[in-house]
Design an enzyme around this catalytic site. Structure first.
Site, short mmCIF file in Angstrom:
data_model
loop_
_atom_site.label_atom_id
_atom_site.label_comp_id
_atom_site.label_asym_id
_atom_site.label_seq_id
_atom_site.Cartn_x
_atom_site.Cartn_y
_atom_site.Cartn_z
N MET A 96 23.41 -51.60 0.15
CA MET A 96 23.60 -50.24 -0.37
C MET A 96 23.67 -50.29 -1.90
O MET A 96 24.16 -49.33 -2.53
CB MET A 96 24.86 -49.61 0.22
CG MET A 96 24.77 -49.49 1.74
SD MET A 96 25.80 -48.19 2.43
CE MET A 96 27.40 -48.73 1.93
N LEU A 152 24.78 -54.20 -6.70
CA LEU A 152 24.73 -55.59 -6.24
C LEU A 152 25.68 -56.49 -7.03
O LEU A 152 25.88 -56.30 -8.21
CB LEU A 152 23.29 -56.11 -6.37
CG LEU A 152 22.22 -55.29 -5.66
CD1 LEU A 152 20.83 -55.86 -5.94
CD2 LEU A 152 22.48 -55.22 -4.16
N HIS A 175 25.73 -60.33 -2.84
CA HIS A 175 24.35 -59.96 -2.51
C HIS A 175 23.38 -61.00 -3.05
O HIS A 175 22.37 -61.31 -2.41
CB HIS A 175 24.00 -58.59 -3.12
CG HIS A 175 24.83 -57.46 -2.63
ND1 HIS A 175 25.72 -56.79 -3.42
CD2 HIS A 175 24.90 -56.87 -1.40
CE1 HIS A 175 26.31 -55.82 -2.72
NE2 HIS A 175 25.83 -55.85 -1.50
N LYS A 225 31.61 -61.05 5.07
CA LYS A 225 32.76 -60.20 4.74
C LYS A 225 32.81 -59.04 5.73
O LYS A 225 33.87 -58.62 6.15
CB LYS A 225 32.69 -59.67 3.30
CG LYS A 225 33.99 -58.94 2.95
CD LYS A 225 34.05 -58.57 1.51
CE LYS A 225 33.23 -57.34 1.21
NZ LYS A 225 33.74 -56.13 1.91
N ASP A 226 31.63 -58.55 6.10
CA ASP A 226 31.55 -57.51 7.14
C ASP A 226 31.26 -58.20 8.48
O ASP A 226 30.19 -58.00 9.07
CB ASP A 226 30.44 -56.52 6.79
CG ASP A 226 30.72 -55.81 5.48
OD1 ASP A 226 31.70 -55.05 5.43
OD2 ASP A 226 29.99 -56.04 4.50
O1 PAF Z 1 26.45 -53.81 4.59
C1 PAF Z 1 25.86 -52.85 4.04
O2 PAF Z 1 25.71 -52.78 2.83
C2 PAF Z 1 25.37 -51.70 4.92
O3 PAF Z 1 26.23 -51.47 5.97
C3 PAF Z 1 23.93 -51.92 5.41
C4 PAF Z 1 23.84 -53.12 6.34
C5 PAF Z 1 22.99 -52.10 4.24
C6 PAF Z 1 23.47 -50.68 6.20
O4 PAF Z 1 23.49 -49.54 5.42
#
Ligand code: PAF
Length: 293
Positions: free
Chosen positions: A36, A39, A43, A154-155
């Protein structure tokens, strides 16, 4: 680096690169990093990992359908010029930068919903969030057609939910989970860290410190159960006056099922995730640690 703002330009860019590589005797493969934007080094680690493939694609799209009505969609940080600079430095070949109208041109009648794995943790605190994530990720997979897609741990729940979607819907690609990247003092990198004032940022260090303390705790108290660990971590986190706990949970990973209640955690037969979500002021931070990995 090619910048594609429409779906047809995005597909054409990858097709052209693939054809050039085939002509040069290379078997092309596409590595994809969905983001999203705004960065950071986390990222960047994904973009560098995607260089395992012969073509690397980054998407930057603040996906409105994964934000709840009272969440931070409007103030989500954005900096396209800086993002493009970092992408270029990381050797990304194609950046996909669609608008909301490009991704959602008409009233959408399809939603991808992964049940169960998305029920707890952020799924419970942010109703509808993972439906928005899986729907946009499925669309991005169909647009980019990657061989490998890279996601940060992290997610961790997001990784588990997307892996479940890929398995259930037979997406022909590999999900590559990548390690959490931290600041030197331990704070997990997040685009949302910019929201923190100095005092909140200082107190937010309690998250990584609490996760780090788990090894010593389990060594000193081998009979600790998942519930005991949750209690100790809650006590540690609430020593910081600005911390407002959303959840502290210990679950099996990647199923995200609860641990057996009275079993000592060290006897766990499965990998375990210790997952935290804590508000500091208006900012909600998440962090986690896998045990017995
Ligand atoms: O992790 C993220 O930044 C968002 O959830 C993703 C995977 C780009 C989906 O919008």
């Amino acid at each position: 680096m090619i910048i594609a703002r429409t779906i047809s330009d995005m597909r054409a860019a990858v097709n052209t690169l693939k054809q050039q590589q085939i002509a040069a005797g290379i078997v092309p493969s596409v590595g994809f990093v969905p983001t999203m934007g705004y960065l950071h080094e986390g990222h960047a680690s994904l973009m560098r990992a995607a260089k395992d493939c012969s073509i690397s694609v980054l998407s930057i799209f603040v996906n409105p359908i994964q934000f709840g009505p009272n969440e931070d969609l409007d103030r989500y940080p954005r900096d396209e010029a800086r993002d493009l600079q970092l992408a270029e430095q990381c050797g990304v070949d194609v950046v996909f930068l669609p608008t909301v109208d490009i991704m959602y041109p008409s009233a959408r009648k399809t939603t991808i919903q992964v049940t169960d794995v998305s029920a707890r943790l952020c799924g419970a605190s942010r109703p509808g969030h993972f439906d928005g994530v899986t729907t946009v990720v499925a669309k991005l997979f169909n647009i980019v057609k990657p061989d490998r897609a890279y996601f940060g741990m992290k997610d961790a729940q997001q990784v588990a939910v997307i892996q479940q979607m890929v398995d259930d819907l037979n997406f022909d690609l590999t999900i590559v989970p990548c390690p959490i990247v931290r600041e030197q003092d331990g704070l997990a990198l997040s685009s949302r860290n910019v929201y923190l004032c100095a005092e909140e940022r200082e107190q937010a260090l309690v998250l990584s410190q609490a996760l780090q303390s788990i090894d010593a705790l389990l060594e000193q108290h081998p009979s600790l159960t998942a519930a005991d660990l949750v209690t100790v971590l809650q006590e540690t986190i609430t020593t910081k006056p600005l911390a407002k706990i959303d959840y502290v949970e210990v679950l099996q990973f990647p199923s995200l099922q609860p641990q057996l209640t009275n079993e000592p955690l060290v006897q766990s037969q499965t990998q375990v995730i210790v997952a935290l979500a804590v508000h500091f002021g208006r900012t909600r931070l998440i962090d986690n640690r896998l045990l017995f990995a």
